[in-house]
Enzyme design. Structure first.
Site, PDB file in Angstrom:
ATOM      1  N   ARG A  46      -8.606   2.250   3.519  1.00 47.26           N
ATOM      2  CA  ARG A  46      -7.401   2.809   2.906  1.00 47.26           C
ATOM      3  C   ARG A  46      -7.522   4.319   2.718  1.00 47.26           C
ATOM      4  O   ARG A  46      -6.534   5.045   2.830  1.00 47.26           O
ATOM      5  CB  ARG A  46      -7.092   2.090   1.588  1.00 47.26           C
ATOM      6  CG  ARG A  46      -6.519   0.703   1.847  1.00 47.26           C
ATOM      7  CD  ARG A  46      -6.211  -0.094   0.592  1.00 47.26           C
ATOM      8  NE  ARG A  46      -5.578  -1.364   1.003  1.00 47.26           N
ATOM      9  CZ  ARG A  46      -5.235  -2.344   0.185  1.00 47.26           C
ATOM     10  NH1 ARG A  46      -5.440  -2.228  -1.114  1.00 47.26           N
ATOM     11  NH2 ARG A  46      -4.660  -3.438   0.650  1.00 47.26           N
TER      12      ARG A  46
ATOM     13  N   TYR B 271      -0.264  -0.744   8.216  1.00 43.15           N
ATOM     14  CA  TYR B 271      -1.471  -1.597   8.199  1.00 43.15           C
ATOM     15  C   TYR B 271      -2.419  -1.286   7.037  1.00 43.15           C
ATOM     16  O   TYR B 271      -2.177  -0.375   6.279  1.00 43.15           O
ATOM     17  CB  TYR B 271      -2.181  -1.654   9.553  1.00 43.15           C
ATOM     18  CG  TYR B 271      -2.711  -0.417  10.227  1.00 43.15           C
ATOM     19  CD1 TYR B 271      -2.836   0.798   9.607  1.00 43.15           C
ATOM     20  CD2 TYR B 271      -3.122  -0.505  11.571  1.00 43.15           C
ATOM     21  CE1 TYR B 271      -3.358   1.893  10.278  1.00 43.15           C
ATOM     22  CE2 TYR B 271      -3.636   0.593  12.250  1.00 43.15           C
ATOM     23  CZ  TYR B 271      -3.754   1.790  11.587  1.00 43.15           C
ATOM     24  OH  TYR B 271      -4.263   2.864  12.247  1.00 43.15           O
ATOM     25  N   GLU B 272      -3.423  -2.111   6.902  1.00 41.23           N
ATOM     26  CA  GLU B 272      -4.366  -2.045   5.764  1.00 41.23           C
ATOM     27  C   GLU B 272      -3.639  -2.218   4.429  1.00 41.23           C
ATOM     28  O   GLU B 272      -4.016  -1.639   3.425  1.00 41.23           O
ATOM     29  CB  GLU B 272      -5.132  -0.715   5.760  1.00 41.23           C
ATOM     30  CG  GLU B 272      -5.739  -0.295   7.071  1.00 41.23           C
ATOM     31  CD  GLU B 272      -6.748  -1.290   7.623  1.00 41.23           C
ATOM     32  OE1 GLU B 272      -7.251  -2.094   6.837  1.00 41.23           O
ATOM     33  OE2 GLU B 272      -7.003  -1.255   8.833  1.00 41.23           O
ATOM     34  N   GLY B 273      -2.604  -3.043   4.426  1.00 43.46           N
ATOM     35  CA  GLY B 273      -1.773  -3.219   3.223  1.00 43.46           C
ATOM     36  C   GLY B 273      -0.613  -2.256   3.284  1.00 43.46           C
ATOM     37  O   GLY B 273      -0.815  -1.048   3.203  1.00 43.46           O
TER      38      GLY B 273
END
Lengths: 581, 581
Positions: free
Chosen positions: A299, A436-438
């Site tokens: 993140r 992406y990645e949340g």
């Protein structure tokens, strides 16, 4: 597209003058011998060379070539091989790796600067070493010594690469409903079965082995996210645990590759696990926590993607604005045109990007340095603030990065829409980091609930109090403005703490934005304090000083919009029935 | 991607209930015989069928196939032929055309609704009939009777299509420095030489002839934009002026086609003019004014592009949000997931799009109806307001359209980034409307200087006064809020009028946004007044009422950010030297 030039001066300004990281490094026993100002600068310069010369000039070619799947083999853009080899040979793939396993042991603050340059050069390319570095962080923290000794040296050297396998076609954000299973075997290993999608670098021809970190469920796992375990599943299994040569083909194979909006040089794979042999990492059913070690690392890297793309976009737009002759401000001859940078609205666009990019770089360096302090000093306060700021870094820096690319594309007028100028690729590539990645919406919820509400706003309040105290101790031109906005954030925070969780969730995105703008104001405060006529050129000081003023006068006031929204309750959203949408 | 369904109910609501256009049409001698509520509704429904059935289902295919150039022939996506034929056969290509030349004579308010549906279905496709319609407006107003009688019937029938040829590689916004020349011939015609770029539909295989409206310079033309003339240059010349069959190949040919970010089904051409025969339209050296008749028409159509893409994106995101199971709000079983529309942040995204789209449709209908009033009644006040609002329609509706597509893509999470879902195409396609037909930055300058400052804010002030007076006469739930914001705009306007033009230009973009948000507030006011329990379902009224509240509470407050920015001077932008960027 103009030639990318790594912003080395600004990187060093942030490391040494704003955040005084050399002083900090010199106090750490693990760092003082190997890292001083000159070494750090040399590291940045060497990484810059690879990015500028071997990666950036070919990023459009990579977009054009993309990745191809034949059978079960994925081919990456041709020039990625030499560029990746250069990274390996220079030790860049293990830059922040643990020295005990062959890493270079450099702090995150430094590796984050290298991340930014790699992302400016080519986000798609950056993902191959980027995911490996994240996986290593998770392995280092949670894997057994046996696993670490086999895998980390190969991953740090870049000989092998790694992935994170979370998403399934029906389970993205909601990992608790995943279906991939892991069955214990008599020898202590597990057999994994299932299918994962959106696996970045899931299959490719850059490395001799690919190590998958896979979330799956044990037979007796409880329902939901508390029943997920983490496994290491290499494409080639080491023949025995005492050798680190992958030799036996494991039961994991690429099913297909995705055709995407951008980052076309990155292989986004469907991976099928068919009785694939894996080994448990960490405790059973605690896999999500282990994976989040990697996820949190990623993140922060997302922030670098946003900033990297925005920096490249800014450089291109600036070069175009100086070069493109169109219209006139002072020229009287109607047949002659001036560079478009003379126009007020073009300056607005360029300064909006510049002021946010530079604050973003200061912000990223700050968050990375907090992680370093948490690691080297075990400083709990730094860890808590880094924890608070992780979703801000991911969401705000990627939103701003995308916005900067769109604005920079706009500077080009019609040419910005044509592929040959490269601007539309930056927009397409930067877009993914918001997702992406949340997704950034998930980041906002994480920020609101886990990082702010969970401790009744304690860490955030303390941070704001510290900032206020700093400003009161060392005032600067814009002290009053910044203090006013800090008070506004505090008032909104107090209001949020009185709300139910549904309202808090409805306010999450706008609150994350509000806090972010104020923190970027704090970054320009720190920048202003760091300007020193003995160290910096008059031009550098003037540019920073006036850009700071631009930020306070023409960008920070946007926060008033968020304040006004947050003063209203979001409950109206629930007055609309689903069939009324 | 979900099946596109034209928003017929909302279109009719805007035409008849919000703006009472049926009453207006019935007062016009040119319209009363042929246009009533039922006819208008039937027209919308018929257009909707073509858009829903023949165009929208294949828009992704069109993006994938794109256009191809072989020699001097350009091939469009295969299914465009049948869809275009349907448009021609139904008379849609001449919908707003003058009846004297075979057009259907329908008002702009109606054709703009059809434009929106075409753009929802496929922006790239919509450009072929769209540019023709714009060219016809310019020809009708400025061309000689000879030209009109030859060209308009063929263009209205769709047998021929048209282009606008302005941009050259070195001259986009700054048309005054263009180099294409037109040399007078003894027979009254001209020979044109030069090269134009970014020519939408410059060459294609949909029609038997292509009519180019070309800006060029006469030999003795004064420098700058006052030395530009307009010419009609058909691909095939009519054998003589008394026949309307194009038979003789003219000296204009496609040089290449652009590879773009999106609208891949639209042929964007470099056109080379090599002693091409052309005929003067309007007065010598007054070509820019003539072309702006077309350009202003196109700028309204850009608004439809923004709205059309945003409507399609909203429908897709809504369908996905109802279908995609992820996470839970009320469900207790951790192994079961609920549709993501239950989540607060997903509702935030959907409602942000919905509230802006519906206000945008009301706004577009308003501007179109003002143009109709200027045309049928020669109403100068309506013309002045339409003139004021043209850059707002172009810039704000396209900015919001792009933003809506990006937000809708975000609702899809990772799937939004994958081509097969179609969301990334909407983002790529919608992006162009912010750029072409005058970038949105240029729109903001046009709005500020030509539409606001030039008359000392008179038209804008009068409009705000009218709105205030309306609200005071017929109050509604949000009267106080809206009146407060109108006062804020007036205060900023007063401030702007005291500034030099450089500062005004620096403020232009933010001011356009501020005014736009307040005007969208006015749209929700008009909507609220138009809700009637006898005519509309309880669901329709509830949806509109709550969406209005959402707009006033959660969107309109953004205007406070613009107010705060505009209260600061933008002069700091000029304190930064070019080498300090």
């Amino acid at each position: 597209m103009s030639q990318y030039q790594a912003p080395i001066e600004d990187i060093c300004f942030n490391l040494f003058d704003v955040w005084h990281l050399n002083d900090y490094w010199q106090q750490q026993s693990e760092l003082q011998q190997q890292l001083d100002t000159d070494t750090a600068k040399a590291i940045v310069e060497e990484a810059a060379k690879i990015c500028e010369q071997q990666i950036a000039p070919f990023s459009m070619l990579a977009d054009h070539q993309g990745v191809t799947l034949q059978g079960t083999e994925v081919t990456v853009p041709a020039h990625y091989h030499a560029a990746y080899q250069s990274l390996c040979e220079g030790g860049w793939t293990g830059l922040s790796g643990d020295v005990a396993y062959g890493g270079m042991g450099m702090p995150k603050a430094l590796s984050m600067m290298v991340d930014e340059m790699l992302c400016s050069a080519d986000i798609a390319f950056s993902l191959y070493p980027g995911l490996t570095a994240g996986a290593c962080v998770a392995l280092l923290q949670h894997a057994s010594e046996d696993i670490k000794s086999v895998y980390l040296p190969k991953l740090y050297s870049g000989e092998w690469s790694a992935t994170m396998c979370l998403t399934e076609s029906h389970a993205g954000t909601d990992l608790g409903i995943m279906r991939t299973t892991a069955k214990p075997q008599d020898d202590g290993s597990y057999k994994l079965n299932g299918s994962k999608i959106f696996i970045t670098a899931g299959e490719h021809d850059l490395t001799s082995n690919i190590v998958h970190l896979v979330l799956a469920k044990l037979p007796d796992a409880p329902a939901g996210s508390r029943g997920i375990s983490l496994f290491i599943v290499p494409k080639y299994l080491p023949a025995n645990t005492n050798t680190n040569n992958g030799t036996v083909r494991n039961g994991v194979a690429v099913g297909s590759i995705e055709h995407k909006m951008g980052i076309n040089g990155s292989a986004t794979c469907v991976l099928n696990f068919d009785n694939a042999v894996g080994y448990l990492i960490g405790q059973p059913n605690r896999g999500l926590a282990c994976m989040f070690t990697m996820m949190n690392y990623e993140r922060l890297s997302m922030g670098s993607q946003g900033l990297g793309a925005a920096e490249r976009a800014y450089q291109n737009a600036l070069a175009y604005a100086k070069d493109r002759l169109q219209g006139r401000e002072t020229e009287k001859d109607a047949s002659k045109a001036e560079p478009i940078i003379v126009h007020a609205d073009v300056r607005r666009m360029l300064l909006n990007i510049k002021a946010m990019n530079e604050a973003g770089r200061t912000f990223g360096t700050w968050v990375a340095s907090l992680l370093d302090k948490a690691k080297y000093d075990n400083c709990q306060q730094s860890a808590a603030i880094a924890n608070l700021l992780t979703p801000v870094t991911k969401a705000f820096m990627t939103d701003q990065g995308f916005s900067a690319c769109v604005t920079a594309q706009q500077v080009f007028g019609g040419h910005g829409y044509i592929k040959e100028w490269g601007m539309e690729q930056l927009v397409r590539d930067a877009r993914i980091a918001q997702i992406y990645e949340g997704t950034n919406g998930i980041q906002a919820l994480d920020f609101m609930q886990r990082k702010v509400i969970a401790d009744q706003g304690k860490v955030l309040s303390a941070l704001l109090a510290t900032i206020r105290s700093e400003i009161n101790s060392h005032t600067f031109t814009h002290s009053t403005v910044l203090l006013t906005y800090i008070t506004k954030v505090e008032q909104i925070l107090a209001l949020l703490l009185t709300q139910d969780s549904r309202s808090q969730n409805g306010n999450a995105y706008d609150f994350l934005n509000l806090v972010s703008y104020i923190l970027y104001g704090y970054m320009w405060y720190k920048t202003s304090l760091a300007l020193d006529g003995n160290k910096h050129s008059a031009n550098f000081i003037a540019a920073k000083t006036e850009t700071a003023t631009y930020f306070y006068q023409r960008i920070l006031p946007k926060a008033d919009g968020y304040v006004a929204i947050l003063q209203q309750s979001p409950t109206v959203m629930d007055n609309i029935a689903i069939d009324q949408f």
